[in-house]
Design a protein around this motif. Structure first.
Motif, PDB file in Angstrom:
ATOM      1  N   MET A   1       0.792  -1.188  -0.208  1.00 27.99           N
ATOM      2  CA  MET A   1      -0.045  -0.187  -0.009  1.00 27.99           C
ATOM      3  C   MET A   1       0.861   1.407  -0.027  1.00 27.99           C
ATOM      4  O   MET A   1       0.257   2.379  -0.476  1.00 27.99           O
ATOM      5  N   ILE A   2       1.987   1.095   0.281  1.00 22.59           N
ATOM      6  CA  ILE A   2       3.053   2.387   0.236  1.00 22.59           C
ATOM      7  C   ILE A   2       3.227   2.882  -1.132  1.00 22.59           C
ATOM      8  O   ILE A   2       3.329   1.893  -1.821  1.00 22.59           O
ATOM      9  N   GLY A   3       3.100   4.117  -1.151  1.00 20.14           N
ATOM     10  CA  GLY A   3       2.982   4.547  -2.450  1.00 20.14           C
ATOM     11  C   GLY A   3       1.686   4.694  -3.220  1.00 20.14           C
ATOM     12  O   GLY A   3       1.547   5.284  -4.291  1.00 20.14           O
ATOM     13  N   GLU A   4       0.825   4.175  -2.585  1.00 20.09           N
ATOM     14  CA  GLU A   4      -0.670   4.374  -3.047  1.00 20.09           C
ATOM     15  C   GLU A   4      -1.663   5.611  -2.733  1.00 20.09           C
ATOM     16  O   GLU A   4      -1.434   5.799  -1.646  1.00 20.09           O
ATOM     17  N   LYS A   5      -2.467   6.080  -3.590  1.00 15.44           N
ATOM     18  CA  LYS A   5      -3.377   7.135  -3.149  1.00 15.44           C
ATOM     19  C   LYS A   5      -4.414   6.467  -2.366  1.00 15.44           C
ATOM     20  O   LYS A   5      -5.604   6.614  -2.910  1.00 15.44           O
ATOM     21  N   VAL A   6      -4.210   6.204  -1.148  1.00 15.39           N
ATOM     22  CA  VAL A   6      -5.296   5.590  -0.501  1.00 15.39           C
ATOM     23  C   VAL A   6      -6.126   6.646   0.235  1.00 15.39           C
ATOM     24  O   VAL A   6      -5.453   7.814   0.707  1.00 15.39           O
ATOM     25  N   GLN A   7      -7.441   6.533   0.208  1.00 12.51           N
ATOM     26  CA  GLN A   7      -8.387   7.540   0.675  1.00 12.51           C
ATOM     27  C   GLN A   7      -8.272   7.382   2.192  1.00 12.51           C
ATOM     28  O   GLN A   7      -8.133   6.418   2.944  1.00 12.51           O
ATOM     29  N   ARG A   8      -8.412   8.794   2.915  1.00 15.32           N
ATOM     30  CA  ARG A   8      -7.950   8.914   4.241  1.00 15.32           C
ATOM     31  C   ARG A   8      -9.174   8.268   5.110  1.00 15.32           C
ATOM     32  O   ARG A   8     -10.215   8.406   5.159  1.00 15.32           O
ATOM     33  N   VAL A   9      -8.772   7.544   6.158  1.00 17.49           N
ATOM     34  CA  VAL A   9      -9.703   7.028   7.275  1.00 17.49           C
ATOM     35  C   VAL A   9     -10.044   7.993   8.168  1.00 17.49           C
ATOM     36  O   VAL A   9     -11.052   7.750   8.968  1.00 17.49           O
ATOM     37  N   GLU A  10      -9.393   9.391   8.440  1.00  9.96           N
ATOM     38  CA  GLU A  10      -9.811  10.299   9.211  1.00  9.96           C
ATOM     39  C   GLU A  10     -11.183  10.784   8.825  1.00  9.96           C
ATOM     40  O   GLU A  10     -12.052  11.374   9.533  1.00  9.96           O
ATOM     41  N   ASP A  11     -11.400  10.904   7.342  1.00  5.66           N
ATOM     42  CA  ASP A  11     -12.402  11.675   6.884  1.00  5.66           C
ATOM     43  C   ASP A  11     -13.933  11.670   7.186  1.00  5.66           C
ATOM     44  O   ASP A  11     -14.397  12.416   7.372  1.00  5.66           O
TER      45      ASP A  11
ATOM     46  N   ALA B   1      -1.642   7.369   6.632  1.00  3.72           N
ATOM     47  CA  ALA B   1      -0.259   7.197   6.107  1.00  3.72           C
ATOM     48  C   ALA B   1       0.424   5.898   6.943  1.00  3.72           C
ATOM     49  O   ALA B   1       1.018   4.979   6.299  1.00  3.72           O
ATOM     50  N   PHE B   2       0.288   6.117   8.331  1.00  2.00           N
ATOM     51  CA  PHE B   2       1.142   5.139   9.066  1.00  2.00           C
ATOM     52  C   PHE B   2       0.235   3.752   9.157  1.00  2.00           C
ATOM     53  O   PHE B   2       1.016   2.606   9.154  1.00  2.00           O
TER      54      PHE B   2
ATOM     55  N   ASP C   1       1.591  -2.895   4.933  1.00  2.00           N
ATOM     56  CA  ASP C   1       2.840  -3.405   4.192  1.00  2.00           C
ATOM     57  C   ASP C   1       3.708  -4.449   4.955  1.00  2.00           C
ATOM     58  O   ASP C   1       4.236  -5.284   4.664  1.00  2.00           O
ATOM     59  N   GLU C   2       4.245  -3.740   6.031  1.00  2.00           N
ATOM     60  CA  GLU C   2       5.492  -4.191   6.669  1.00  2.00           C
ATOM     61  C   GLU C   2       4.856  -5.459   7.741  1.00  2.00           C
ATOM     62  O   GLU C   2       5.525  -6.391   7.780  1.00  2.00           O
ATOM     63  N   LEU C   3       3.432  -5.533   8.314  1.00  2.00           N
ATOM     64  CA  LEU C   3       3.069  -6.545   8.974  1.00  2.00           C
ATOM     65  C   LEU C   3       2.454  -7.441   8.124  1.00  2.00           C
ATOM     66  O   LEU C   3       2.389  -8.893   8.553  1.00  2.00           O
ATOM     67  N   GLY C   4       1.718  -7.174   7.027  1.00  2.00           N
ATOM     68  CA  GLY C   4       1.245  -8.124   6.242  1.00  2.00           C
ATOM     69  C   GLY C   4      -0.393  -8.396   6.723  1.00  2.00           C
ATOM     70  O   GLY C   4      -0.847  -9.537   6.668  1.00  2.00           O
TER      71      GLY C   4
ATOM     72  N   ILE D   1       4.591   7.978   1.080  1.00  2.00           N
ATOM     73  CA  ILE D   1       4.133   7.041   1.543  1.00  2.00           C
ATOM     74  C   ILE D   1       2.485   6.969   0.547  1.00  2.00           C
ATOM     75  O   ILE D   1       1.668   6.127   0.368  1.00  2.00           O
ATOM     76  N   ASN D   2       1.945   8.336   0.482  1.00  2.00           N
ATOM     77  CA  ASN D   2       0.516   8.320  -0.050  1.00  2.00           C
ATOM     78  C   ASN D   2       0.763   9.646  -0.671  1.00  2.00           C
ATOM     79  O   ASN D   2       0.637  10.731  -0.239  1.00  2.00           O
ATOM     80  N   PRO D   3       0.846   9.412  -2.173  1.00  2.00           N
ATOM     81  CA  PRO D   3       0.966  10.760  -2.975  1.00  2.00           C
ATOM     82  C   PRO D   3      -0.249  11.802  -2.894  1.00  2.00           C
ATOM     83  O   PRO D   3      -0.066  12.909  -3.202  1.00  2.00           O
ATOM     84  N   LEU D   4      -1.446  11.176  -2.612  1.00  2.00           N
ATOM     85  CA  LEU D   4      -2.702  11.897  -2.388  1.00  2.00           C
ATOM     86  C   LEU D   4      -2.305  12.979  -1.264  1.00  2.00           C
ATOM     87  O   LEU D   4      -2.771  14.210  -1.325  1.00  2.00           O
ATOM     88  N   ILE D   5      -1.778  12.585  -0.162  1.00  2.00           N
ATOM     89  CA  ILE D   5      -1.518  13.463   0.976  1.00  2.00           C
ATOM     90  C   ILE D   5      -0.296  14.303   0.680  1.00  2.00           C
ATOM     91  O   ILE D   5      -0.480  15.423   0.977  1.00  2.00           O
TER      92      ILE D   5
END
Ligand code: FES
Ligand code: FES
Lengths: 791, 162
Positions: A1-11, A494-495, A501-504, A672-676
């Motif tokens: 997921m690192i590097g992807e434009k993931v929509q924010r969970v905060e929103d 982002a985190f 990714d790191e934990l799977g 980590i997230n190009p969107l951000i």
């Protein structure tokens, strides 16, 4: 997921109006209003509180005389420096003297803010007004002093050099000098400062919620000032409505007075700053006067650069010399100066304190350097991009040691970058080579246009450290805690991407908590573009630890070797035989040998079910629980870089300055997230446009801030922004951290004063030496340079 | 002196509340602190930033410039009332989520209400009109690029499906 434009969970939460900002918390708390000095410089002769004491609804009134112990001492000087020989900080409530309009004098606690404000109007203060020092010129004249015991108003004088710049300039074939100024602006988040505190007398614990960029810093300050043990104080940073630097400085007087009052009164107390207070009592930045001497050869190659500048630090120096040190070091940007000397004076004035605002001294440094580059190009009749390219550090020269000491006390060594590639991208993105024909066309139809560019290098991810704690629930859900706070940068998203990714594990199963000292007591804070680099790295390291532990336990349970295992989608499975697997939640159960079965899942881990009876249930070097905790502490900062270009149109009659095109090439290593990241750039560019064309703190000669409202301090609305901001990324990973990251938070604002000065100069044909620039200032400049007054 | 209180009927998001407030209580404070609808934010209290914008009979109003006692005859909608009936995000909210139209989220409720009203008036704005629609609201985080994109996306989401 690192590097992807993931929509924010905060929103989801924020969009439903379910965000929780400080003023939304602890309903029913007593409310505070602060009496602030109406004078820029005065002695307090008498304070009469009598008229207030009987006002219904007023619960307490504090002045300096009510403070005791450490609270009666000056506020801490947070970042001491040997060159800061005359550091001064204010008291939580003014003692005898006030040094800026807005300094806190009395603190009223009442049943509501309305009543508290009524009470302020009744307090009678007799002041002996003293002559104020306003602006760098007045500070340098020093015919008046801000602090009687600080000669010349000089808080600090600091010098750094590499080589013999004076001699190099003297010997150079060409020489130029420039005198430059930059005015004050401010972070101006939409939410002001705010703090609420509750003292729990049963457990003897203090709970503080503050709109801060550093929970741990505030916690330490509150404990020290109120005489509490650190473990008695919890600081929680809820949703924060923007920071941009102004919320880093701690402790603000109110951040101490609120918990102090809450303890004394036995009731929760809340302070919510209003907008006028924010203008006159929260920090500003940027004000500097600069003088540059430069020597160069026929190609425009720098041979020697000597910079002097005078930095307006306001009335006190709680944040030390961070801003001017950054200016003096980051000024060098992507260039090799060959010989460089810089000396600055940090000067007291009777104005609001100066602490970092997004960019933190870099915009001024970049402005000095880029104005110099443009001046050299103009002098030699060369293209401005060529002169820059001639001076670039080349890709094969990294790591590149500039030979100076950076703001973190460590050597200024650039880790990686590719400046020639950035410049090529920028030229293509903005259409540098095609601009002349555009200019001709525009001119033919009576329009005046100009193009400018500016380059910067930004030290990001300063230490000392950040940490992360990861806990896997028996349900398989992953709970992550980091210590630094979020002011809208999307840390929870982002985190979570990094952990997924790191934990799977599935992204949806990861929940990140920020800025809660109960969950992560060791942290520094969110500033200096450090969150992604510092916490991102710490989160990755903690996730790797958690993963390693999961594999150890799973290997035993499945009786295979760790190397043969992988974690996919929250399942630990055998590589190549994914049917042999065990869920991460089950590993969490097994990791915690139990005496009692609390539920179905935990039955698996009880004493008659699990374990090799010949060994202790927990091995010597293990701990119960599927957890990981790690810290990331870099040897030195990592250096992001970028280049901006802008095309402006200046109205021949009204002098209105319009942005036709804005182009950004940005290198913050891996994203980590190009969107951000792009959102951060957009926001930075908007603040930069504001700072270059509209925003300034209009102090009059009495030290009164004339534009302390959103009516008069002009921040960009959507209509001041260009239709698009064109962005291109270059990704030169940092070799210094596990994910190859560099910081991105401040970049958008750093080159703005420089890039606009460059473009306006290009449009108008005369040099621009003062920023920001308004239409009326441009009009005056046109008159000075002999343009016809429009009829 | 005790401040006289006034009984006020406030109809917010379809729910009627009775509150007793002093005459000077701002509608923004009444919503936030008396009704505990804290989604409406206060960024300036002088009518410039637009963070406190609510819909009064469907029209955007700055709740920091209105007194609670003068609000009793109207239907008020706050950000908490913008979700669809089934509880999912309303089109403007959904668009902000998709387009990264918010960062800190403090200004956001004011934009959401303003755009909700704006799209009623102009259901299919051009990019230029979208920019105008939000030109009275301040945001310090986003640079507005993604908010303009959100307006356009919200218009798409609201458009009747062919
Ligand atoms: S708070 Fe009402 S317009 Fe700013
Ligand atoms: S998202 Fe922070 S002010 Fe708009």
């Amino acid at each position: 997921m690192i590097g992807e434009k993931v929509q924010r969970v905060e929103d989801e939460r924020l969009l439903r109006g379910q965000g929780r900002y400080v003023d939304d918390l602890v309903p029913g708390a007593l409310e505070v209003a602060v009496l602030r000095s109406p004078h820029a410089h005065a002695r307090i002769v008498e304070l009469d509180l009598d008229p207030v004491l009987d006002v219904e609804g007023v619960v307490a009134v504090y002045t300096y005389d009510d403070l005791s112990g450490p609270m009666a001492e000056p506020l801490p000087l947070l970042i001491p420096h040997p060159a800061l020989t005359q550091g001064r900080t204010q008291y939580a409530l003014a003692k005898d003297e006030v040094n800026y309009v807005g300094e806190a004098v009395a603190f009223v606690v009442a049943e509501s803010r309305y009543v508290a404000e009524d009470a302020l109007a009744l307090i009678r203060v007799t002041y002996e007004v003293l002559p104020p020092v306003v602006g760098v010129d007045a500070a340098r004249r020093a015919d008046r002093l801000v602090h009687d015991d600080v000669p010349g108003n000089v808080a600090a004088r600091m010098e750094q050099s590499v080589g013999d710049a004076a001699a190099a300039i003297e010997a150079a074939p060409h020489r130029l000098s420039l005198d430059l100024t930059v005015e004050r602006s401010a972070s101006m988040p939409m939410e002001g400062r705010g703090t609420v505190a509750r003292w729990d007398p049963d457990t003897k614990r203090l709970h503080v919620w503050s709109s801060t960029q550093t929970s741990t810093g505030l916690r330490a300050a509150v404990a020290a000032k109120l005489g509490l043990d650190l473990v008695q104080v919890d600081v929680i940073t809820p949703d924060v409505g923007g920071g941009f630097g102004v919320k880093i400085m701690h402790p603000w007087p109110e951040e101490l007075l609120v918990p102090m009052a809450a303890m004394a009164l036995g009731r929760p107390v809340k302070f919510t700053e209003d907008r006028r207070e924010h203008f006159i009592s929260s920090a500003h930045e940027r004000g500097q006067v600069q003088h540059v001497d430069v020597g160069f050869d026929d190609e425009g190659r720098l041979l020697g650069l000597s910079v002097q500048f005078w930095h307006d630090n306001g009335a006190y120096t709680p944040y030390g010399l961070i801003v001017p040190i950054i200016t003096s070091t980051q000024l060098l940007g992507p260039y090799k100066p060959r010989a460089y000397s810089v000396v600055f004076e940090s000067l007291y004035t009777n104005t609001v304190i100066v602490t970092p605002y997004r960019g933190a001294g870099r915009p001024q440094g970049v402005y000095a350097m880029e104005r110099t580059m443009d001046a050299i190009a103009a002098y030699l009749g060369k293209d401005r991009t060529e002169v820059r390219a001639t001076n670039f550090i080349q890709p094969d020269e990294f790591p590149y040691d500039q030979g100076l000491t950076f703001q973190d006390g460590r050597p200024l060594i650039y880790d990686s970058g590719d400046y020639p590639a950035s410049l090529e991208k920028l030229k293509a993105l903005v259409g540098w080579d095609e601009f002349e024909s555009f200019r001709q066309e525009a001119r033919a139809s009576g329009r005046r246009v100009g193009i400018g560019l500016a380059c910067y290098v930004e030290g990001t991810g300063v230490g000392p450290y950040e940490g992360a704690h990861i806990h896997v629930e028996t349900s398989g859900k992953v709970k992550v805690a980091i210590g630094l706070t979020s002011q809208g940068q999307g840390h929870q998203t982002a985190f979570a991407q990094v952990v997924a990714d790191e934990l799977g594990v599935p992204f949806e199963d990861v929940e990140v908590t920020t800025g809660d000292t109960r969950r992560m007591p060791y942290a520094v804070g969110t500033f200096a573009s450090r969150a992604a680099v510092m916490s991102g790295s710490a989160v990755a390291l903690a996730a790797r630890q958690t993963r390693a532990k999961a594999l150890r336990i799973a290997a035993e349970a499945l009786e295979v070797s760790e190397e043969d295992l992988e974690i996919v989608d929250g399942q630990v499975q055998v590589k190549g035989a994914p049917a042999t697997k065990v869920a991460l939640g089950t590993i969490a159960v097994l990791s915690n040998p139990l005496r009692y079965a609390f539920d179905e899942a935990s039955k698996l881990a009880t004493q008659f079910t699990v374990g090799d009876t010949s060994k202790p249930p927990i091995a010597d070097d293990e701990e119960p629980g599927l957890e990981g905790k790690d810290f990331y502490s870099p040897e030195r900062s990592t250096f992001a870089s970028g280049m901006h270009a802008v095309i402006v149109e200046t109205d021949p009659d009204t002098c209105e300055i319009k942005v036709l095109k804005y182009a950004v090439v940005h290198d913050c290593g891996n994203l980590i997230n190009p969107l951000i990241v792009e959102g951060q750039i957009h926001g930075g560019v908007a603040q930069g446009i504001g700072g270059a064309l509209y925003e300034r703190m209009a102090y009059d000669e009495h030290g009164q801030l004339q534009n302390a409202s959103f009516m008069d301090f002009l921040m960009p609305y959507s209509t001041e922004m260009p239709a698009t901001i064109d962005i291109d990324h270059l990704e030169t990973p940092s070799p210094l951290n596990p994910l190859g990251l560099k910081g991105a938070g401040e970049a958008g604002v750093i080159p703005s004063a420089a890039v606009f000065a460059s473009a306006i100069e290009d449009a108008e044909g005369f040099p621009i030496h003062a920023m920001p620039i308004s239409p009326s200032e441009l009009y005056d400049l046109r008159l000075q340079h002999g343009h016809e007054e429009p009829s | 002196m005790t401040e006289p209180l006034h009984d006020v009927r406030l109809s917010v998001n379809g729910v009627v509340h009775q509150v007793a407030v002093p005459a000077r209580r701002l509608l923004s404070d009444a919503l936030r602190h008396d009704l505990r609808l804290t989604g409406t934010h206060v960024g300036c209290e002088h009518g410039v930033c637009g963070s406190c914008t609510v819909l009064v009979d469907g029209r955007p109003m700055r709740s920091c410039l209105m007194l609670a006692v003068s609000a009793s005859d109207y239907e008020i909608t706050t950000v908490e009332g913008l979700a669809d009936e089934d509880g999912s995000l309303g089109p403007v909210q959904q668009a902000f989520k998709e387009c990264h139209g918010l960062q800190c989220g403090f200004c956001t409720p004011g934009f959401l209400t303003t755009i909700t009203a704006g799209l009623e008036e102009n259901p299919s704005p051009t990019a230029e009109e979208a920019r105008e629609m939000i030109a009275g609201n301040l945001c310090r985080c986003t640079g507005y690029q993604n908010i303009v994109a959100s307006v356009l996306r919200a218009a798409e989401l609201k458009a009747p499906q062919p």
